[in-house]
Scaffold this motif. Structure first.
Motif, short mmCIF file in Angstrom:
data_model
loop_
_atom_site.label_atom_id
_atom_site.label_comp_id
_atom_site.label_asym_id
_atom_site.label_seq_id
_atom_site.Cartn_x
_atom_site.Cartn_y
_atom_site.Cartn_z
N LEU A 1 0.96 -1.07 0.06
CA LEU A 1 0.03 0.13 -0.06
C LEU A 1 0.81 1.27 -0.06
O LEU A 1 0.51 2.35 -0.68
CB LEU A 1 -1.02 0.01 1.13
N LEU A 2 1.99 1.20 0.82
CA LEU A 2 2.84 2.36 0.66
C LEU A 2 3.57 2.44 -0.69
O LEU A 2 3.69 3.93 -1.21
CB LEU A 2 4.06 2.20 1.90
N ILE A 3 3.79 1.52 -1.23
CA ILE A 3 4.57 1.51 -2.64
C ILE A 3 3.42 2.19 -3.76
O ILE A 3 3.62 3.08 -4.44
CB ILE A 3 5.05 0.25 -3.07
N TYR A 4 2.18 1.76 -3.44
CA TYR A 4 1.10 2.37 -4.34
C TYR A 4 0.95 3.57 -4.38
O TYR A 4 0.69 4.31 -5.13
CB TYR A 4 -0.01 1.18 -4.28
N PHE A 5 0.94 4.02 -3.02
CA PHE A 5 0.57 5.47 -2.49
C PHE A 5 1.63 6.46 -3.05
O PHE A 5 1.33 7.37 -3.87
CB PHE A 5 0.61 5.49 -0.97
N CYS A 6 2.96 5.90 -2.90
CA CYS A 6 3.99 6.70 -3.58
C CYS A 6 4.04 6.76 -5.22
O CYS A 6 4.15 7.77 -5.69
CB CYS A 6 5.14 6.19 -3.04
N ASP A 7 3.72 5.70 -5.78
CA ASP A 7 3.40 5.67 -7.26
C ASP A 7 2.49 6.59 -7.58
O ASP A 7 2.65 7.31 -8.61
CB ASP A 7 3.10 4.05 -7.76
N GLN A 8 1.13 6.56 -7.06
CA GLN A 8 0.24 7.23 -7.33
C GLN A 8 0.40 8.88 -7.22
O GLN A 8 -0.11 9.66 -7.88
CB GLN A 8 -1.26 6.84 -6.71
N TYR A 9 1.32 9.12 -6.13
CA TYR A 9 1.59 10.35 -5.62
C TYR A 9 2.35 11.05 -6.89
O TYR A 9 2.22 12.07 -7.32
CB TYR A 9 2.52 10.57 -4.35
N LEU A 10 3.26 10.10 -7.26
CA LEU A 10 4.30 10.75 -8.45
C LEU A 10 3.47 10.79 -9.56
O LEU A 10 3.81 11.63 -10.34
CB LEU A 10 5.38 9.66 -8.67
N GLU A 11 2.37 10.23 -9.91
CA GLU A 11 1.54 10.26 -11.06
C GLU A 11 0.36 11.30 -11.04
O GLU A 11 0.28 12.15 -12.00
CB GLU A 11 0.73 9.11 -11.28
N HIS A 12 0.07 11.31 -9.85
CA HIS A 12 -1.12 12.46 -9.87
C HIS A 12 -1.00 13.71 -9.22
O HIS A 12 -1.66 14.90 -9.24
CB HIS A 12 -2.26 11.88 -9.05
N ALA A 13 0.04 14.07 -8.31
CA ALA A 13 0.19 15.01 -7.38
C ALA A 13 1.10 16.13 -8.33
O ALA A 13 1.98 15.84 -9.16
CB ALA A 13 0.84 14.80 -6.15
N ASP A 14 0.74 17.32 -7.87
CA ASP A 14 1.51 18.54 -8.33
C ASP A 14 3.02 18.54 -8.03
O ASP A 14 3.40 18.60 -6.99
CB ASP A 14 1.04 19.98 -8.02
N ARG A 15 3.82 18.18 -9.08
CA ARG A 15 5.02 18.14 -8.65
C ARG A 15 6.13 19.37 -8.57
O ARG A 15 7.10 19.42 -8.00
CB ARG A 15 6.00 17.10 -9.89
N ARG A 16 5.66 20.49 -9.17
CA ARG A 16 6.17 21.67 -9.06
C ARG A 16 6.03 22.64 -7.62
O ARG A 16 6.25 23.53 -7.57
CB ARG A 16 5.75 22.36 -10.43
#
Length: 173
Positions: A103-118
């Motif tokens: 679940l942690l790995i999935y959360f971090c993957d989804q964070y990288l995909e959906h969260a504003d990186r800038r």
């Protein structure tokens, strides 16, 4: 007069003296009071036998929340905390470190995909960093054979985060 609290060992001994019908009545009564108790009981009865299906269901639910992630940084941070709370609840239900790590790995993957990186909003950055730290801690608690399996995923996640997030340095982990 205050209600005295008994330890789990004492409660376990007392439950062994009850009939199965009495234990079932106590479980139903306990499930009435808190939503989380009801959810845990439902997990133990209906979903604990198939951990992989439970994990997929948890991932689908968090993915749905990630797709609805707000653009405004403050609201996005609140939504991410809600997703983390949900993931923590699911990992607590299963009691398995591998489910927690997945679940942690999935959360971090989804964070990288959906969260504003800038974004310069520090709470958004802190959320990701804390989850990576938590992932590293859980990884250390796993047996060595599982550690080597998940270490590659962890390293690739760190590399992806280092490439996509200007404020992230994988050497810190």
């Amino acid at each position: 007069m205050s209600q005295s609290t008994y330890g789990l060992q004492h409660i376990k001994k007392e439950l062994q003296h009850l009939s199965s019908a009495q234990v079932a009545d106590l479980c139903i009564r306990l499930a009435r009071y808190k939503k989380e108790n009801k959810e845990l009981l439902a997990y133990l009865l209906f979903e604990a036998h198939d951990e992989q299906a439970f994990l997929e269901k948890a991932k689908e639910e968090s993915k749905a929340l990630f797709t609805q992630l707000p653009l405004h940084a403050y609201h996005a941070a609140k939504a991410l905390r809600k997703i983390i709370k949900l993931a923590n609840k699911y990992s607590k239900f299963s009691g398995s470190k591998t489910v927690e790590l997945e679940l942690l790995i999935y959360f971090c993957d989804q964070y990288l995909e959906h969260a504003d990186r800038r974004t310069a909003y520090k709470p958004l950055r802190t959320i990701f960093i804390r989850q990576v730290q938590k992932m590293a801690a859980v990884l250390q608690k796993l047996p060595e054979d599982l550690q080597s399996d998940y270490q590659d995923e962890f390293n690739s996640l760190l590399t992806a985060a280092d490439q996509q997030l200007s404020w992230f340095n994988k050497n810190n982990f």
